[in-house]
Motif scaffolding. Sequence first.
Motif, PDB file in Angstrom:
ATOM      1  N   THR A 223       6.299   2.250  -6.886  1.00 11.01           N
ATOM      2  CA  THR A 223       4.982   2.739  -6.501  1.00 11.01           C
ATOM      3  C   THR A 223       4.020   2.301  -7.605  1.00 11.01           C
ATOM      4  O   THR A 223       4.057   2.850  -8.714  1.00 11.01           O
ATOM      5  CB  THR A 223       4.976   4.275  -6.369  1.00 11.01           C
TER       6      THR A 223
ATOM      7  N   SER B 278       0.882  -1.162   0.000  1.00 10.51           N
ATOM      8  CA  SER B 278       0.000   0.000   0.000  1.00 10.51           C
ATOM      9  C   SER B 278       0.920   1.213   0.000  1.00 10.51           C
ATOM     10  O   SER B 278       1.622   1.473   0.959  1.00 10.51           O
ATOM     11  CB  SER B 278      -0.929   0.004   1.215  1.00 10.51           C
ATOM     12  N   GLY B 279       0.974   1.884  -1.129  1.00 14.58           N
ATOM     13  CA  GLY B 279       1.908   3.001  -1.266  1.00 14.58           C
ATOM     14  C   GLY B 279       3.129   2.572  -2.037  1.00 14.58           C
ATOM     15  O   GLY B 279       3.038   1.946  -3.081  1.00 14.58           O
ATOM     16  N   THR B 280       4.310   2.882  -1.494  1.00  8.45           N
ATOM     17  CA  THR B 280       5.568   2.597  -2.177  1.00  8.45           C
ATOM     18  C   THR B 280       6.264   1.402  -1.539  1.00  8.45           C
ATOM     19  O   THR B 280       6.363   1.307  -0.316  1.00  8.45           O
ATOM     20  CB  THR B 280       6.486   3.831  -2.131  1.00  8.45           C
TER      21      THR B 280
END
Length: 192
Positions: free
Chosen positions: A166, A115-117
């Motif tokens: 990402t 979730s995210g990078t």
Amino acid sequence: MSVRKYSFVCASDVEGDTIKCRLAENSKDECGGICNPPANFFLDEDACTMSYYPSASAVGWYGIALQIEDYYPGTNIVLSSSPLQFLLNVITASCASNPVFVDPTPKDGICIPISGTYTADLVAQPQSGGSYINTIGTTSPSGMSKTSLDFYNGSSTEKYVTVTWTPSAQQSGPTVYCFYAIDSSSKTPCSC
């Protein structure tokens, strides 16, 4: 030669459908002429893992054709079926002198929720005296970046790269990436 067990797909689905894998079938024109895997090749259809127990007489290249299917939960209704074909190269070699990946490198075959990078250090160490790591490569999803090869935390033998990714909105769901190391003797680790 030794047993190699590989997980080749993260068994997950964003809608929660059941995922299964099976060998492609000639009767359905799915395998394109590579319908017969080598002897001692086993597929766990529910876990989407394959095991291969090579013999000395099995050295060579083999084409493997699979179908990855998602089912409506609790039924035998196939919602989609995607082909996966790859080559299996059986060689005679000893892994005792091949480079290895060490902590904090992600373990082989794991699924990592993102979730995210996503960022990870891939750290390799040579096993042969006098050898050094000269490459850490990746087969990566679009947009993943990789730093230059460098020594890890002041080590004189361990080298590493950092990967960063990402995912875009179009890249949601399971994605596979592999990495490998090559030492100065052109040896690679014995697993992906």
